[in-house]
Motif scaffolding. Structure first.
Motif, mmCIF file in Angstrom:
data_model
loop_
_atom_site.group_PDB
_atom_site.id
_atom_site.type_symbol
_atom_site.label_atom_id
_atom_site.label_comp_id
_atom_site.label_asym_id
_atom_site.label_seq_id
_atom_site.Cartn_x
_atom_site.Cartn_y
_atom_site.Cartn_z
ATOM 1 N N LEU A 156 0.833 -1.201 0.000
ATOM 2 C CA LEU A 156 0.000 0.000 0.000
ATOM 3 C C LEU A 156 0.867 1.250 0.000
ATOM 4 C CD1 LEU A 156 -2.827 -1.035 2.474
ATOM 5 C CD2 LEU A 156 -3.017 -0.767 -0.001
ATOM 6 N N ASP A 157 1.918 1.253 0.794
ATOM 7 C CA ASP A 157 2.823 2.399 0.827
ATOM 8 C C ASP A 157 3.470 2.634 -0.530
ATOM 9 O OD1 ASP A 157 2.298 2.754 3.497
ATOM 10 O OD2 ASP A 157 4.114 1.748 4.207
ATOM 11 N N THR A 158 3.699 1.556 -1.261
ATOM 12 C CA THR A 158 4.413 1.645 -2.531
ATOM 13 C C THR A 158 3.502 1.925 -3.715
ATOM 14 O OG1 THR A 158 6.027 0.064 -1.656
ATOM 15 C CG2 THR A 158 6.054 0.443 -4.033
ATOM 16 N N TYR A 159 2.287 1.366 -3.705
ATOM 17 C CA TYR A 159 1.481 1.365 -4.915
ATOM 18 C C TYR A 159 0.109 2.041 -4.803
ATOM 19 C CZ TYR A 159 4.937 -2.166 -6.226
ATOM 20 O OH TYR A 159 6.104 -2.828 -6.499
ATOM 21 N N LEU A 160 -0.376 2.299 -3.605
ATOM 22 C CA LEU A 160 -1.740 2.804 -3.454
ATOM 23 C C LEU A 160 -1.950 4.119 -4.199
ATOM 24 C CD1 LEU A 160 -4.574 2.630 -2.249
ATOM 25 C CD2 LEU A 160 -3.694 3.725 -0.169
ATOM 26 N N ASP A 161 -1.012 5.047 -4.102
ATOM 27 C CA ASP A 161 -1.211 6.340 -4.749
ATOM 28 C C ASP A 161 -1.209 6.235 -6.268
ATOM 29 O OD1 ASP A 161 -1.643 7.954 -2.546
ATOM 30 O OD2 ASP A 161 0.482 8.316 -2.189
ATOM 31 N N LEU A 162 -0.458 5.301 -6.815
ATOM 32 C CA LEU A 162 -0.531 5.064 -8.260
ATOM 33 C C LEU A 162 -1.903 4.539 -8.639
ATOM 34 C CD1 LEU A 162 2.882 3.365 -9.151
ATOM 35 C CD2 LEU A 162 2.157 5.697 -9.669
ATOM 36 N N TRP A 163 -2.421 3.608 -7.859
ATOM 37 C CA TRP A 163 -3.699 2.962 -8.144
ATOM 38 C C TRP A 163 -4.852 3.946 -8.082
ATOM 39 C CZ3 TRP A 163 -7.920 1.881 -4.812
ATOM 40 C CH2 TRP A 163 -8.825 0.929 -5.282
ATOM 41 N N ARG A 164 -4.798 4.911 -7.127
ATOM 42 C CA ARG A 164 -5.899 5.866 -6.969
ATOM 43 C C ARG A 164 -5.603 7.205 -7.634
ATOM 44 N NH1 ARG A 164 -5.548 6.996 -0.392
ATOM 45 N NH2 ARG A 164 -3.423 7.812 -0.353
ATOM 46 N N TRP A 165 -4.611 7.257 -8.498
ATOM 47 C CA TRP A 165 -4.271 8.436 -9.308
ATOM 48 C C TRP A 165 -3.927 9.654 -8.447
ATOM 49 C CZ3 TRP A 165 -9.506 6.563 -10.106
ATOM 50 C CH2 TRP A 165 -9.574 5.486 -11.000
#
Length: 466
Positions: free
Chosen positions: A88-97
């Motif tokens: 989540l720390d690594t990928y969440l912001d990419l996933w939610r734009w």
């Protein structure tokens, strides 16, 4: 024991390994101020084997950004129930734009690595007449691969950091900086999207003049070939909306490499494997283990697979009634840049957009026959044949969604077609990507802009291209 894909050249002697280590050390110890890349210093390759080692290094470390783009689209869902805090720390912001203020731990798409590959390609092209201890055919193939590496790297950069070609005026739209030589002292600016695509197509033309290997043996099939040049041309033309160019190139690919895995057989391989009969170039690590572990196939994706679609069990594993996991990924066995099924779909879409309905149906049905059970194939084909032109085109695009899921195509297909609104939910929070949202295009890396504030300005001149 299964033969795994290897990026090491055969019979590489200790001297070549030492040379490559020296080159990598030199190239990685200094940084160009304007592109935020690292290739400066004296490259001392002399023999064909040494130049091959240079290019092999770029193949080995080629980015897996097409796989990372899966997070931006609608193929994957995240849930606290099965996604680790680290992920989540690594990928969440990419996933939610969340591109405005992402966490400092957020993964990033590449910039430096692509330009490093472009620089090495430029060096090989510029010094091709100085390559010793190699046949003319070996030098020609190496130069052809270098043109392909340069073309493909510019193409991927443009589709990350520039607006989609089909939604703008390409001649007046800023794209990315073009790097076509080994002079890193000049202050580079971005080129127009039209100029970027013109260079890409020109490089494919040049590559086609030099490439002379049609097929590499398994384990070396990460390298570009004569067929790969047509693959890249078909994809580039598709993204440009050049339907005739896409159809012609896709037909050339199918003529040279028609094989499709039959998912009704008992001995099939997952088509995106490097050793599948469909594999043409197995370069990119599309869904390495880190990406497979992030989330799960989305409900919207799984709902697109119909009864009798053999891909439901070939590509996925049903764990529970509500949890499905991905089978087509997790190791280098699934390295995949180009495979034949993509070009049946490209030919079908391009033909349909050109009004060549029967041609489109012929390519679509050839793929469907290998993907649906014999019981349902005839039914679905009859339904397709009865569709209106608009509905048939939409069905072809749905087949791309089903067939190419988790292979780094979906985000780019969304960009080049309608740039639709997307909605995602995580722990009760809803995130929306609006239709035609500017977040369909990534910003230039902060480090590159800080190093060269002029990099986002568009040059007024057309690049020479060589």
């Amino acid at each position: 024991m299964m033969k795994m894909i290897s990026h090491s050249p055969h019979h590489t002697v200790h001297a070549v390994r030492a040379l490559l280590l020296l080159l990598v050390t030199v190239l990685m110890t200094s940084c160009n101020d304007f592109l935020d890349i690292t290739p400066t210093g004296k490259v001392i390759a002399k023999t064909g084997e040494e130049y091959r080692a240079l290019l092999t290094y770029e193949y080995k470390y080629f980015p897996s950004d097409r796989g990372l783009s899966t997070l931006r689209g609608d193929e994957m869902t995240l849930s606290a129930a099965y996604t680790s805090d680290l992920d989540l720390d690594t990928y969440l912001d990419l996933w939610r734009w969340n591109d405005d203020a992402p966490a400092v731990t957020t993964a990033y798409f590449n910039w430096r690595t692509y330009y490093h590959a472009i620089y090495i390609s430029n060096y090989i092209i510029a010094h091709q007449h100085e390559i010793a201890s190699a046949t003319q055919a070996e030098v020609s193939q190496l130069v052809g691969e270098s043109y392909m590496m340069r073309a493909y790297s510019h193409f991927l950069l443009a589709n990350l950091y520039a607006p989609p070609y089909t939604h703008v005026q390409p001649d007046t739209t800023r794209a990315i900086p073009l790097l076509t030589d080994t002079d890193l002292n000049s202050v580079l600016r971005s080129s127009s999207l039209k100029d970027v695509y013109s260079l890409i197509l020109s490089d494919i033309d040049e590559a086609s003049k030099h490439l002379n290997v049609t097929t590499w043996e398994q384990g070396l099939n990460y390298r570009f070939t004569t067929v790969a040049a047509q693959c890249l041309r078909a994809r580039v033309c598709l993204y440009m909306g050049d339907w005739q160019g896409a159809l012609t190139a896709a037909q050339a690919v199918i003529e040279a490499h028609p094989d499709l895995e039959d998912l009704n057989a008992t001995d099939y391989k997952i088509p995106s494997r490097y050793d599948s009969k469909e594999s043409i170039v197995a370069l990119e690590k599309i869904m390495p283990a880190a990406y497979v572990a992030i989330g799960r196939p989305s409900e919207s994706l799984m709902a697109n697979y119909r009864s009798g679609d053999q891909r439901r069990t070939a590509f996925y594993r049903r764990v529970t009634s509500s949890v499905t996991t991905l089978l087509k990924g997790g190791s280098e066995q699934f390295n995949c840049s180009f495979r034949s099924a993509e070009f049946y779909l490209t030919a079908a879409e391009a033909a349909m957009r050109l009004g060549q309905r029967e041609t489109a149906l012929s390519y679509l049905s050839a793929l469907m026959e290998k993907r649906y059970s014999t019981r349902t194939f005839a039914t679905y084909l009859a339904e397709d044949q009865a569709m209106t032109d608009g509905d048939l085109l939409a069905e072809i695009l749905r087949e791309r969604y089903r067939e190419l899921a988790f292979e780094g195509h979906r985000w780019y297909d969304l960009r080049r077609t309608t740039m639709p609104a997307l909605t995602k939910t995580y722990q009760g929070e809803t995130y929306t990507l609006d239709s035609l949202d500017t977040r369909y295009t990534l910003r230039f890396p902060t480090e590159a802009v800080e190093a060269n504030p002029e990099i986002e300005l568009m040059t007024a001149t057309t690049p020479a291209g060589q």
